[in-house]
Design an enzyme around this catalytic site. Structure first.
Site, mmCIF file in Angstrom:
data_model
loop_
_atom_site.group_PDB
_atom_site.id
_atom_site.type_symbol
_atom_site.label_atom_id
_atom_site.label_comp_id
_atom_site.label_asym_id
_atom_site.label_seq_id
_atom_site.Cartn_x
_atom_site.Cartn_y
_atom_site.Cartn_z
ATOM 1 N N LYS A 1 0.954 -1.120 -0.001
ATOM 2 C CA LYS A 1 0.075 0.007 0.006
ATOM 3 C C LYS A 1 1.020 1.154 -0.117
ATOM 4 O O LYS A 1 2.228 1.015 0.411
ATOM 5 C CB LYS A 1 -0.934 -0.119 1.510
ATOM 6 C CG LYS A 1 -2.111 0.728 1.175
ATOM 7 C CD LYS A 1 -3.314 0.139 0.249
ATOM 8 C CE LYS A 1 -4.531 0.684 0.305
ATOM 9 N NZ LYS A 1 -5.562 -0.324 -0.119
HETATM 10 N N1 GLU Z 1 -7.124 -0.161 -3.372
HETATM 11 C C1 GLU Z 1 -8.025 -1.348 -3.531
HETATM 12 C C2 GLU Z 1 -7.971 -2.341 -2.475
HETATM 13 O O1 GLU Z 1 -7.783 -1.954 -1.271
HETATM 14 C C3 GLU Z 1 -7.343 -1.745 -4.867
HETATM 15 C C4 GLU Z 1 -5.877 -2.374 -4.989
HETATM 16 C C5 GLU Z 1 -5.550 -2.831 -6.320
HETATM 17 O O2 GLU Z 1 -6.327 -3.149 -7.073
HETATM 18 O O3 GLU Z 1 -4.257 -3.323 -6.320
HETATM 19 O O4 GLU Z 1 -8.319 -3.355 -2.625
#
Ligand code: GLU
Length: 417
Positions: A104
C-alpha cells in the site's frame, strides 16, 4: 484512534494464527512488513511556494507474487495506517487466490485543497521517489481513497518517461484509453454486490425486500448501491464526507446520481431531493437489513456496534470495524462480510488488467465480469463453508484461509539464503 490501525491488523492476524497453529518459524515473519519506504515529496505549488509532503510505500509480502495495492491521498495518512492496509492487501489477495502479495502507498495531503496541476506534480514526484521499488514483477500500485484512473495515468507516464519504455503493466486502475481494463472502475462495488447477494441468499433473506445503507457514496459505495438497487434491493440511506440522506421508502438513486455528477467535488452536499439529512455517524445505526461501510477505517466502534440495527455488514472499506466492535457484533448475531473478501473485486480486476497488459491482449466486458463473478462466488463459498466448519466468524475464517496460503507458500520457498 488512527495510530492503532496496525495493532488492529496484528490483532486480527493473531486471532486467526492461534486457530491455525502456525509453524513457530513462519509466524514472526508474517507479523512484519518486508519493506517500508518513507519519502519526502517537495512540490512547487501554483503560487510559487514549495510544500513538502510525506509519502510512504509499504511492501508487506511478496511471498505469493509481486506486491499489489493502492495509493491513497488523505490528510490522515500515517506509516502505521499504510502498514495495516498493506497487510490487509496480503491476506485479501490470498483469500481470493490471485498470485499477488500485498502493498500500500499513501501521501499525507488534502487533495480537495489542491489544483489538478499540483496533484499531478505531487504524483510524479512521489512516483519517482518510490520507483526504485516498483515494477510489474515487484510492486504494482492502483487507486485507493482519493486517487483514480487519471492519477494512475500520470504514474504510468512518469515511469515510462524515466525508463524510455511504455510500461502499461506498472500500475492498474488506468483509464481504458491508457490500457486499463473494462469493468475495473466498477469492480470493487460489483464485488460488494456479489457477496451481499450471496449472504442474503444464505440467510434466506429475499433481496427483493432487503433495505440497504451505504456509508461512502464514492467509487465503491455508489456502484454497490446502484447494482444492488438493480437487483431489487431498496437503498434507504447514503452518505459521503459532506453528510448523508435517508428515506425509509427508498432513495431516488437516479436523482442522486444526476446531482453528484455535477456537484462540487461530486459530493452529496446541497442535495435537495426527497430525503432527510443524516450525519455520517447517524447513518450507521439507521433501520435497515444491510449496512455497507464504504468510506474509511474505524467507523464501526464499540458504541456503534451496540446500537446498529443491520443484520448484515458488508465491508466495502478496508478496516471499518474495530476488533472490540467485532466481538459485540458476533454476540449480537450480526453477519460481517470482512473487507479482505468483501472489497476484493477491485484487486481481482486489477489482476485481470495486469494480465491483459502483459499479454497485450484485451478482454471484452463479459469476459471480465464472468471471471470476476467466478472468483468472487467461489471465494465467498470457500470462506462461508470453511467458517461454518471451523465454527468461527467470517473474518476469522477468511483470515485463516488467507494466512494459511501465505504461510504455506513461505514454507515451500524457504527462508533465503
Ligand atoms: N485499493 C484497492 C484495495 O484496497 C485496490 C487495490 C488494487 O487493485 O491493487 O483493494
Amino acid at each position: 484512534m488512527k495510530n492503532n490501525l496496525f495493532s488492529m491488523a496484528l490483532e486480527q492476524l493473531d486471532i486467526a494464527a492461534a486457530k491455525l497453529d502456525l509453524n513457530k518459524n513462519i509466524y514472526p515473519i508474517l507479523r512484519q512488513p518486508e519493506r517500508e519506504l518513507t519519502v519526502s515529496v517537495p512540490v512547487v505549488m501554483d503560487d510559487g511556494q514549495v510544500e513538502v509532503f510525506t509519502g510512504h510505500r509499504v511492501q508487506y509480502s511478496s511471498v505469493r507474487g509481486p506486491c499489489k495495492g493502492g495509493i491513497r491521498y488523505h490528510p490522515d495518512v500515517t506509516l502505521d495506517e499504510v502498514k495495516a492496509l498493506a497487510a490487509w492487501m496480503t491476506w485479501k489477495c490470498a483469500v481470493v487466490n490471485i498470485p499477488f502479495g500485498g502493498a500500500k502507498g499513501g501521501v499525507r495531503c488534502d487533495p480537495f485543497k489542491m489544483s489538478k496541476e499540483e496533484l499531478k506534480r505531487m504524483t510524479r514526484r512521489y512516483t519517482v521517489m518510490v520507483m526504485p521499488i516498483l515494477g510489474p514483477k515487484r510492486d504494482i500500485p492502483a487507486p485507493d481513497v482519493n486517487t483514480n484512473a487519471e492519477v494512475m495515468g500520470w504514474i504510468m507516464d512518469t515511469v515510462s518517461m524515466f525508463t524510455g519504455q511504455t510500461s502499461l503493466e506498472i500500475v492498474t486502475g488506468k483509464s481504458i484509453d491508457l490500457g486499463g481494463s473494462l469493468g475495473r472502475r466498477e469492480a470493487t462495488g460489483r464485488g460488494v454486490m456479489i457477496v451481499t447477494l450471496n449472504t442474503l441468499k444464505k440467510l434466506n433473506m429475499n433481496s427483493g425486500d432487503a433495505t440497504i445503507i451505504v456509508q461512502g457514496y464514492g467509487n465503491v459505495g455508489s456502484i454497490a448501491a446502484n447494482l444492488l438497487a438493480q437487483n431489487g434491493c431498496k437503498v434507504v440511506a447514503v452518505s459521503d464526507v459532506s453528510g448523508g440522506f435517508y428515506n425509509s421508502k427508498g432513495l431516488d438513486l437516479k436523482d442522486i446520481n444526476e446531482y453528484v455528477s455535477t456537484s462540487k467535488n461530486h459530493l452529496l452536499e446541497g442535495y435537495k431531493g426527497d430525503a432527510e439529512p443524516v450525519s455520517n455517524e447517524e447513518i450507521l445505526v439507521l433501520d435497515a437489513d444491510v449496512l455497507i461501510p464504504a468510506a474509511l477505517e474505524n467507523q464501526i466502534t464499540e458504541n456503534i456496534a451496540k446500537n446498529l440495527k443491520a443484520k448484515v455488514i458488508t465491508e466495502g472499506a478496508n478496516g471499518p470495524t474495530s476488533p472490540e466492535a467485532d466481538k459485540i457484533l458476533e454476540d449480537r448475531g450480526v453477519v460481517v462480510i470482512p473487507d479482505i473478501l468483501a472489497n476484493a473485486g477491485g484487486v481481482v480486476t486489477s489482476y485481470f488488467e495486469w494480465v491483459q497488459n502483459i499479454q497485450s491482449f484485451f478482454w471484452n466486458i463479459d469476459e471480465v465480469n464472468r471471471n470476476l463473478n467466478r472468483i468472487m462466488n467461489k471465494s465467498f463459498e470457500e470462506v462461508w463453508s470453511f467458517s461454518k466448519e471451523k465454527r468461527v466468524n467470517l473474518r476469522t475464517g477468511a483470515y485463516m484461509l488467507g494466512v494459511d496460503r501465505v504461510a504455506k507458500a513461505l514454507q515451500q520457498r524457504g527462508i533465503f539464503p
